[in-house]
Design a protein around this motif. Structure first.
Motif, short mmCIF file in Angstrom:
data_model
loop_
_atom_site.label_atom_id
_atom_site.label_comp_id
_atom_site.label_asym_id
_atom_site.label_seq_id
_atom_site.Cartn_x
_atom_site.Cartn_y
_atom_site.Cartn_z
N LEU A 14 0.83 -1.21 0.00
CA LEU A 14 0.00 0.00 0.00
C LEU A 14 0.86 1.26 0.00
O LEU A 14 0.64 2.19 -0.80
N LEU A 15 1.84 1.27 0.88
CA LEU A 15 2.71 2.45 0.98
C LEU A 15 3.48 2.69 -0.32
O LEU A 15 3.68 3.83 -0.74
N LEU A 16 3.90 1.59 -0.93
CA LEU A 16 4.63 1.70 -2.19
C LEU A 16 3.76 2.36 -3.27
O LEU A 16 4.19 3.27 -3.99
N LEU A 17 2.52 1.87 -3.37
CA LEU A 17 1.61 2.43 -4.38
C LEU A 17 1.31 3.90 -4.08
O LEU A 17 1.30 4.74 -4.99
N LEU A 18 1.07 4.19 -2.80
CA LEU A 18 0.75 5.57 -2.45
C LEU A 18 1.95 6.49 -2.69
O LEU A 18 1.80 7.60 -3.21
N ALA A 19 3.12 6.00 -2.33
CA ALA A 19 4.32 6.83 -2.51
C ALA A 19 4.56 7.11 -4.00
O ALA A 19 4.88 8.25 -4.39
N GLY A 20 4.38 6.08 -4.82
CA GLY A 20 4.56 6.26 -6.26
C GLY A 20 3.63 7.31 -6.81
O GLY A 20 4.03 8.20 -7.58
N GLN A 21 2.38 7.26 -6.40
CA GLN A 21 1.40 8.23 -6.92
C GLN A 21 1.64 9.62 -6.35
O GLN A 21 1.42 10.63 -7.03
N LEU A 22 2.07 9.67 -5.11
CA LEU A 22 2.37 10.98 -4.53
C LEU A 22 3.54 11.64 -5.25
O LEU A 22 3.53 12.86 -5.49
N ILE A 23 4.54 10.83 -5.58
CA ILE A 23 5.68 11.38 -6.33
C ILE A 23 5.21 11.88 -7.70
O ILE A 23 5.59 12.95 -8.17
N LEU A 24 4.36 11.09 -8.33
CA LEU A 24 3.81 11.49 -9.63
C LEU A 24 3.04 12.81 -9.50
O LEU A 24 3.18 13.73 -10.33
N LEU A 25 2.23 12.90 -8.45
CA LEU A 25 1.46 14.13 -8.22
C LEU A 25 2.38 15.31 -7.96
O LEU A 25 2.21 16.39 -8.54
N ALA A 26 3.37 15.07 -7.09
CA ALA A 26 4.27 16.17 -6.74
C ALA A 26 5.04 16.65 -7.96
O ALA A 26 5.23 17.86 -8.16
N TRP A 27 5.45 15.70 -8.79
CA TRP A 27 6.18 16.08 -10.01
C TRP A 27 5.30 16.93 -10.92
O TRP A 27 5.75 17.93 -11.48
N GLN A 28 4.03 16.53 -11.05
CA GLN A 28 3.13 17.30 -11.92
C GLN A 28 2.89 18.68 -11.37
O GLN A 28 2.84 19.67 -12.11
N CYS B 75 -5.74 1.40 -7.60
CA CYS B 75 -4.76 2.31 -8.20
C CYS B 75 -4.94 2.40 -9.70
O CYS B 75 -4.99 3.50 -10.28
N LEU B 76 -5.09 1.24 -10.35
CA LEU B 76 -5.20 1.24 -11.82
C LEU B 76 -6.51 1.88 -12.28
O LEU B 76 -6.53 2.68 -13.23
N ILE B 77 -7.58 1.54 -11.59
CA ILE B 77 -8.87 2.12 -11.98
C ILE B 77 -8.86 3.63 -11.74
O ILE B 77 -9.33 4.42 -12.57
N GLY B 78 -8.30 4.03 -10.62
CA GLY B 78 -8.23 5.46 -10.31
C GLY B 78 -7.38 6.22 -11.31
O GLY B 78 -7.74 7.32 -11.74
N LEU B 79 -6.26 5.63 -11.70
CA LEU B 79 -5.39 6.32 -12.67
C LEU B 79 -6.08 6.43 -14.04
O LEU B 79 -5.94 7.45 -14.73
N ALA B 80 -6.80 5.36 -14.39
CA ALA B 80 -7.55 5.43 -15.67
C ALA B 80 -8.59 6.54 -15.60
O ALA B 80 -8.80 7.27 -16.58
N GLN B 81 -9.23 6.67 -14.45
CA GLN B 81 -10.22 7.74 -14.28
C GLN B 81 -9.53 9.11 -14.34
O GLN B 81 -10.05 10.04 -14.95
N ASP B 82 -8.38 9.20 -13.71
CA ASP B 82 -7.63 10.46 -13.70
C ASP B 82 -7.25 10.89 -15.11
O ASP B 82 -7.27 12.08 -15.43
N SER B 83 -6.88 9.91 -15.92
CA SER B 83 -6.37 10.27 -17.24
C SER B 83 -7.45 10.87 -18.12
O SER B 83 -7.13 11.48 -19.15
N LEU B 84 -8.71 10.70 -17.76
CA LEU B 84 -9.79 11.28 -18.56
C LEU B 84 -10.27 12.60 -17.99
O LEU B 84 -11.24 13.18 -18.48
N THR B 85 -9.65 13.06 -16.93
CA THR B 85 -10.01 14.36 -16.38
C THR B 85 -8.86 15.33 -16.62
O THR B 85 -7.86 14.96 -17.24
N PHE B 86 -8.98 16.54 -16.13
CA PHE B 86 -7.88 17.49 -16.29
C PHE B 86 -7.14 17.72 -14.99
O PHE B 86 -6.23 18.54 -14.94
N ILE B 87 -7.54 17.02 -13.93
CA ILE B 87 -6.82 17.16 -12.66
C ILE B 87 -5.54 16.32 -12.74
O ILE B 87 -5.44 15.42 -13.57
N PRO B 88 -4.55 16.62 -11.91
CA PRO B 88 -3.30 15.86 -11.99
C PRO B 88 -3.51 14.36 -11.78
O PRO B 88 -4.38 13.94 -11.00
N LEU B 89 -2.72 13.59 -12.49
CA LEU B 89 -2.81 12.13 -12.37
C LEU B 89 -2.46 11.71 -10.95
O LEU B 89 -1.45 12.17 -10.40
#
Lengths: 403, 178
Positions: A14-28, B75-89
């Motif tokens: 869980l932490l790995l997935l969350l950290a990955g997405q947080l990094i992605l968000l922070a980068w964006q 995670c995968l479903i959420g990212l797919a949903q994100d990619s169709l919006t304009f908010i950050p992935l």
């Protein structure tokens, strides 16, 4: 360490997935970088499906409409005479065509009247999320759609393009959270900022002292550099004084109707906000405006008539000074802008205006010291920007004008 | 909870059955759920309250009973949903990751084939989803919108009602894992 990970395997995942997405968000967020590739893939994958579904819906709808229509016509044929039935069929078909094309026709008519260059588009889906307020349009960057472009219908503004992909683009509705546009009231020309709040919109930045009436129309002011000036927004539904200024609720008029077809303004041109039409009172008789006098135009007695230019009653001091200098230049046959380092002699008085108009209108020739009230030095070349004054030839101002 | 406590908890054998799905189902259901959100609310605006991707995430998570798998699904479903919006992935991705993980964790303790529990889970996870998304928007994106509690409660109620027959239909697609 391995034992720790294996013991907390679930939590680690869980932490790995969350950290990955947080990094992605922070980068964006930090780099303002767009993860364009992924979005382009997703939108490009969804667009054909949405288009296909739209075509299927159209086809099925048309099929069932024709089917039901045919059944109805058969009944009519059995009841009525052949000729009448044929006419009814024609009539109904025409009506059906009119209903189908009415909306598109109205949009096309609006498009032809719009000064801006626009692109008709169709909404083929909405962005996922509970009431996201973002819709997918079937036109993309290949057709010139860019982020930030305004989206309108004949009724008024609909929203704004927030993302553009090759085959489609995303449009944020005017009522969505995060939407903002500069607006002006029609009656008092009070300016404010329209903000979407999900479902409704509010106008901010208007002080309590500024006059805004309920049901007053608001138009785009053009100051946001997104929407050109003069597009209809909506009527003020509720107006009340608040702590930080007036609280004005507005529902964009275009969102009340069907906006399946919209126009994307590719090259927006500012328009005019229409004047408020005074409602006619049947109990009061008001004459029409008089036609221009055939004997001579009505002019301001203080304004000199300029040859070759229609005199107007609404002339200002600045107009008179400009005309004076124009005549000075013309009387010396000087071509402004052609001879460098030279300027006409502005102290030399020009020839008198043609006497034909002077007696009729009471206009005073300009070389007879026109009484220009607001400016104490109307003929001074030094006051005109872009002109070089000559101190030796410059007349002294009258003594009474000095403090 | 310690291993000793785990062994004490009485768990009937039927409750811990793990279900699996065909790969086709893993792909098709999320895609259909996202397409539903893309297309259907255009014509039936009241259906925009339905968060079908969330319901699919919850269903897969509680059926697999594996928190990492639930988190990955979300995670995968959420990212797919994100990619169709304009908010950050990652916004929906993070929220659904947490929801998937939580749903799978809950399924380890309770009988998730009970309709009442399914309703409660759908209701609760919808509210958690909206609260998490709102909190993330405020903290990470600096959004200033208010949380609309009455609307969220009504939407959660409707999502819970829809989840019951939907999960029944999904049950037809499952098969017991070896």
């Amino acid at each position: 360490m391995d034992g720790l990970f294996s013991r907390y395997r679930n939590l680690s995942a869980l932490l790995l997935l969350l950290a990955g997405q947080l990094i992605l968000l922070a980068w964006q967020i930090k780099s303002n970088g767009e993860t364009r590739l992924l979005r382009v893939w997703a939108v490009t994958a969804v667009t054909p499906m949405a288009r296909g579904m739209e075509l299927t819906r159209d086809g099925l709808g048309g099929f069932f409409a024709r089917w039901f229509m045919a059944g109805k016509l058969e009944q009519d044929n059995a009841q009525l005479r052949r000729q009448t039935a044929q006419l009814e069929i024609k009539n109904q078909l025409l009506q059906e065509q009119m209903q189908q094309s009415g909306r598109a026709q109205a949009l096309l008519e609006f498009r032809s009247q719009l000064p801006s260059k626009s692109l008709p588009s169709r909404i083929i889906g909405s962005a996922p999320g509970v009431q996201s307020g973002v819709f997918i349009l079937d036109r993309g960057s290949l057709e010139g759609v860019k982020r930030g472009m305004a989206v309108v219908t004949g009724e008024g503004i609909v929203g704004q393009v927030v993302a553009s992909y090759p085959t489609a683009s995303l449009m944020m509705l005017a009522s969505s959270q995060g939407f903002a546009a500069g607006v002006t009231s029609q009656k008092s020309r009070t300016r404010g900022l329209l903000k979407g709040e999900g479902g409704t919109c509010h106008i901010f930045g208007i002080r309590n002292e500024q006059p805004v009436d309920k049901d007053e129309w608001f138009y785009t002011s053009g100051e946001d550099r997104i929407f050109p000036r003069g597009l209809r927004v909506g009527q003020a539904r509720a107006v009340k004084d608040g702590v930080d200024g007036k609280e004005i609720e507005v529902r964009p008029i275009a969102l009340d109707g069907d906006f399946a077809e919209v126009l994307i303004l590719l090259d927006a041109v500012h328009g005019q906000i229409p004047e408020l039409a005074t409602p006619s009172n049947p109990d009061v008789q008001i004459l029409d405006a008089p036609a221009p006098d055939q004997n001579g135009p009505m002019t301001d007695p203080a304004s000199p008539a300029t040859p070759g230019e229609a005199p107007s009653a609404m002339r200002t001091d600045a107009d008179r000074i400009r005309d004076h200098y124009k005549r000075v230049v013309e009387s010396q046959n000087f071509q402004v802008g052609t001879t460098p380092y030279r300027a006409p002699d502005f102290n030399r008085q020009p020839a008198a205006a043609p006497p034909a108009l002077a007696p009729a209108t009471g206009a005073v020739p300009d070389n007879q010291a026109v009484p220009v009230k607001p400016s104490p030095e109307p003929a001074s070349a030094a006051k005109v920007p872009g002109l070089i004054s000559q101190p030796s030839q410059r007349p002294k101002p009258p003594a009474q004008d000095r403090p | 909870m310690t291993e000793f406590n785990d062994s004490v908890v009485h768990t009937p054998p039927g409750r811990m059955r793990v279900w699996s799905f065909r790969p086709f189902t893993w792909v098709l259901l999320p895609v259909l759920a996202i397409l539903f959100q893309v297309y259907v609310p255009r014509f039936f605006s009241f259906l925009s309250y339905l968060e079908l991707p969330l319901l699919v995430t919850v269903y897969f998570s509680i059926m697999r009973r594996q928190p990492p798998a639930g988190a990955l699904t979300g995670c995968l479903i959420g990212l797919a949903q994100d990619s169709l919006t304009f908010i950050p992935l990652g916004m929906y991705g993070i929220v659904k990751t947490v929801i998937g993980y939580s749903a799978a964790s809950v399924s380890l303790r309770f009988d998730v084939e009970n309709s009442g529990l399914r309703y409660v889970m759908s209701f609760g996870f919808f509210i958690a989803h909206q609260v998490l998304f709102w909190a993330l928007s405020h903290m990470l994106l600096g959004a200033h919108d208010d949380f609309k509690l009455p609307q969220t409660l009504i939407a959660a109620f409707l999502n819970g009602i829809i989840a019951l027959p939907l999960f029944q239909v999904f049950d037809k697609l499952k098969s017991e894992a070896q």
